[in-house]
Scaffold this active site. Structure first.
Site, PDB file in Angstrom:
ATOM      1  N   ASP A   1      -7.950  -5.329   0.209  1.00 26.00           N
ATOM      2  CA  ASP A   1      -8.445  -6.112  -0.919  1.00 26.00           C
ATOM      3  C   ASP A   1      -8.034  -7.582  -0.888  1.00 26.00           C
ATOM      4  O   ASP A   1      -8.534  -8.371  -1.672  1.00 26.00           O
ATOM      5  CB  ASP A   1      -7.957  -5.497  -2.240  1.00 26.00           C
TER       6      ASP A   1
ATOM      7  N   HIS B   1       0.856  -1.184   0.000  1.00 26.70           N
ATOM      8  CA  HIS B   1       0.000   0.000   0.000  1.00 26.70           C
ATOM      9  C   HIS B   1       0.888   1.229   0.000  1.00 26.70           C
ATOM     10  O   HIS B   1       1.951   1.230   0.610  1.00 26.70           O
ATOM     11  CB  HIS B   1      -0.902   0.004   1.251  1.00 26.70           C
TER      12      HIS B   1
HETATM   13  N1  ACO Z   1       3.992  -7.659  -4.954  1.00 28.68           N
HETATM   14  C1  ACO Z   1       5.330  -7.705  -5.154  1.00 28.68           C
HETATM   15  N2  ACO Z   1       6.142  -6.644  -4.988  1.00 28.68           N
HETATM   16  C2  ACO Z   1       5.588  -5.494  -4.600  1.00 28.68           C
HETATM   17  C3  ACO Z   1       4.209  -5.376  -4.378  1.00 28.68           C
HETATM   18  C4  ACO Z   1       3.389  -6.503  -4.560  1.00 28.68           C
HETATM   19  N3  ACO Z   1       2.080  -6.455  -4.370  1.00 28.68           N
HETATM   20  N4  ACO Z   1       3.919  -4.099  -4.015  1.00 28.68           N
HETATM   21  C5  ACO Z   1       5.073  -3.440  -4.019  1.00 28.68           C
HETATM   22  N5  ACO Z   1       6.103  -4.289  -4.369  1.00 28.68           N
HETATM   23  C6  ACO Z   1       7.524  -3.954  -4.412  1.00 28.68           C
HETATM   24  C7  ACO Z   1       7.874  -3.116  -5.630  1.00 28.68           C
HETATM   25  O1  ACO Z   1       8.274  -3.927  -6.710  1.00 28.68           O
HETATM   26  C8  ACO Z   1       8.999  -2.272  -5.096  1.00 28.68           C
HETATM   27  O2  ACO Z   1      10.182  -3.063  -5.055  1.00 28.68           O
HETATM   28  P1  ACO Z   1      11.642  -2.355  -5.276  1.00 28.68           P
HETATM   29  O3  ACO Z   1      11.795  -1.377  -4.150  1.00 28.68           O
HETATM   30  O4  ACO Z   1      12.618  -3.490  -5.232  1.00 28.68           O
HETATM   31  O5  ACO Z   1      11.578  -1.700  -6.632  1.00 28.68           O
HETATM   32  C9  ACO Z   1       8.598  -1.991  -3.645  1.00 28.68           C
HETATM   33  O6  ACO Z   1       7.793  -3.119  -3.265  1.00 28.68           O
HETATM   34  C10 ACO Z   1       7.815  -0.698  -3.460  1.00 28.68           C
HETATM   35  O7  ACO Z   1       6.734  -0.736  -4.367  1.00 28.68           O
HETATM   36  P2  ACO Z   1       6.082   0.536  -5.042  1.00 28.68           P
HETATM   37  O8  ACO Z   1       5.358   0.103  -6.275  1.00 28.68           O
HETATM   38  O9  ACO Z   1       7.090   1.636  -5.171  1.00 28.68           O
HETATM   39  O10 ACO Z   1       5.071   0.963  -3.911  1.00 28.68           O
HETATM   40  P3  ACO Z   1       3.883   1.887  -4.134  1.00 28.68           P
HETATM   41  O11 ACO Z   1       3.623   2.522  -2.825  1.00 28.68           O
HETATM   42  O12 ACO Z   1       4.076   2.783  -5.300  1.00 28.68           O
HETATM   43  O13 ACO Z   1       2.715   0.853  -4.566  1.00 28.68           O
HETATM   44  C11 ACO Z   1       0.751  -0.403  -4.630  1.00 28.68           C
HETATM   45  C12 ACO Z   1       1.595   0.603  -3.830  1.00 28.68           C
HETATM   46  C13 ACO Z   1       0.384   0.182  -6.006  1.00 28.68           C
HETATM   47  C14 ACO Z   1      -0.553  -0.634  -3.852  1.00 28.68           C
HETATM   48  C15 ACO Z   1       1.544  -1.717  -4.793  1.00 28.68           C
HETATM   49  O14 ACO Z   1       1.902  -2.219  -3.532  1.00 28.68           O
HETATM   50  C16 ACO Z   1       0.781  -2.763  -5.608  1.00 28.68           C
HETATM   51  O15 ACO Z   1       0.821  -2.735  -6.836  1.00 28.68           O
HETATM   52  N6  ACO Z   1       0.054  -3.704  -4.918  1.00 28.68           N
HETATM   53  C17 ACO Z   1      -0.757  -4.661  -5.604  1.00 28.68           C
HETATM   54  C18 ACO Z   1      -2.081  -4.001  -6.054  1.00 28.68           C
HETATM   55  C19 ACO Z   1      -3.019  -3.766  -4.905  1.00 28.68           C
HETATM   56  O16 ACO Z   1      -3.246  -4.621  -4.055  1.00 28.68           O
HETATM   57  N7  ACO Z   1      -3.633  -2.550  -4.889  1.00 28.68           N
HETATM   58  C20 ACO Z   1      -4.619  -2.194  -3.865  1.00 28.68           C
HETATM   59  C21 ACO Z   1      -4.212  -0.989  -3.105  1.00 28.68           C
HETATM   60  S1  ACO Z   1      -5.348  -0.701  -1.793  1.00 28.68           S
HETATM   61  C22 ACO Z   1      -6.668   0.062  -2.531  1.00 28.68           C
HETATM   62  O17 ACO Z   1      -6.602   0.724  -3.512  1.00 28.68           O
HETATM   63  C23 ACO Z   1      -7.936  -0.056  -1.821  1.00 28.68           C
END
Ligand code: ACO
Length: 380
Positions: free
Chosen positions: A315, A257
């Protein structure tokens, strides 16, 4: 912006609506009380609650012509596409809402949106499956009414199940607001031009649709179903390696998140709700739920997820609950939109009643060409 509505401490895993912890609201209040709290700022007392319930429940019907509008859509259209269109169309049914400076118009638009959203979600679902529309019934609770409009048919009486109604009501509460997320910021930005609240909320719905936001529970359930159909628990290890591999493009949906770098408090409540619903339906051994728990356990112990502070978000379990409640997968985001409507309209009202309110304009850092001459095509 400045806001007094929702507070999140992502490191502590804390979520407050108007100062009240989400854990207390989810257990001690129903969704309409939470709506009252978000919109007016305080929890209602008993008589305020009755009055508010009465007001909302007497605005549940939508204009009969809305059905003709609905029939213009293909039956296989995504329900979010239909919902975006129908909410946008509400400005045409309530032209008075264009007077956004009138407190009376602001409040009646908010009530209309909260009241009619369940009717519109149910309408689009019934239309997609070809069943007759079920009209609202105002002596039911808000959530009972939604369940009836979704699942009743004119052929037999509809029996409410209290456990399932409570679960749906809790889903609404858990999704009601979440400060300046993408869709809420969209509502504020769109509304900042002085457009009607219905147009601003339609923009919010369009934004919510995407898989990185409201579409995540749909994406999460698809991921679990796919894994279940392709080896299930025995393939969890292989699957986890894939989500950790940046080149695979796969993510563990329902994990991570932008704000929570600790447990999302809504995820814990959702897991508990999931247990209650599956128990009530005799589905304790549901393979998808078991798979979700196995994935969660591994992820919480895995260095990759621990170091990046990736925890289950709301979620991760909500898709399993919605599926058990018989909500079709492509309508999951509509349920989210229904619940978030009160958050959007409360944020919109806060913005337009702010004495310093002005049109929004995000800033950019220009990275393009310097000024240059545009020559006629023959000279290029
Ligand atoms: N699975 C695997 N790796 C992940 C995940 C995941 N779900 N989420 C983040 N990471 C990793 C990224 O690859 C990144 O790795 P790095 O530092 O080696 O490059 C690190 O964790 C940070 O990730 P970011 O994408 O920079 O984090 P951000 O805060 O931008 O993303 C997000 C948040 C979009 C929710 C992300 O965690 C994601 O895509 N999750 C899956 C989708 C999801 O469940 N969305 C629901 C959000 S809640 C809602 O809207 C109600």
């Amino acid at each position: 912006c400045q806001s007094t509505i929702t507070y999140i401490d992502g490191d502590a895993g804390q979520l407050l609506y108007r100062g009240y912890p989400i854990q207390d609201l989810a257990v001690n209040c129903d969704f309409l009380e939470v709506c009252y709290l978000l919109y007016y700022g305080e929890l209602p007392n008993a008589s305020q609650k009755t009055e508010f319930q009465d007001l909302v429940m007497h605005h549940t019907m939508v204009h009969e012509q809305m059905q003709f509008f609905l029939r213009g859509f293909r039956r296989d259209a995504h329900p979010m596409a239909i919902l975006t269109g129908m909410i946008g169309a509400m400005s045409a049914f309530y032209p008075d809402s264009m007077d956004i400076n009138s407190a009376e118009q602001q409040d009646i638009s908010a009530i209309r949106l909260i009241a009619k959203m369940p009717t519109l979600v149910a309408l689009s679902y019934k239309y997609s499956i070809g069943q007759p529309i079920i009209y609202p019934q105002n002596d039911l609770s808000y959530t009972q009414n939604f369940m009836r409009m979704m699942f009743a048919t004119p052929c037999e009486p509809y029996k409410q199940n209290d456990v399932l109604v409570r679960a749906m009501d809790r889903i609404f509460t858990l999704h009601a607001d979440h400060e300046q997320n993408a869709s809420t910021s969209t509502v504020r930005l769109c509304g900042s031009s002085g457009t009607t609240p219905f147009a601003a909320i339609a923009a919010g719905i369009a934004c919510l649709w995407g898989p990185a936001h409201g579409g995540a529970n749909e994406a999460c359930l698809s991921m679990l179903e796919h894994l279940n159909a392709n080896g299930g628990i025995s393939k969890v290890g292989e699957f986890m390696e894939k989500v950790k591999d940046k080149n695979s493009g796969a993510r563990l949906m329902g994990f991570g998140h932008r704000v929570y770098k600790n447990f999302d408090p809504r995820a814990k409540l959702m897991q508990q709700t999931c247990r209650e619903v599956l128990g009530e339906l005799g589905l304790e051994n549901d393979p998808i739920f078991k798979l979700a728990m196995a994935l969660e356990k591994i992820a919480l112990e895995d260095d990759y997820f621990v170091q990046r502070k990736l925890y289950p978000n709301v979620d991760f379990y909500s898709g399993i609950v919605l599926r058990a409640l018989n909500i079709p997968t492509d309508a999951f985001t509509c349920v989210f939109a229904l619940a978030r409507t009160v958050g959007w309209i409360s944020q919109w009202k806060e913005m337009i009643t702010d004495p310093e309110f002005k049109i929004g304009r995000p800033r950019q850092l220009y990275m393009g060409e310097r000024a240059r001459e545009a020559k006629p095509v023959a000279k290029r």
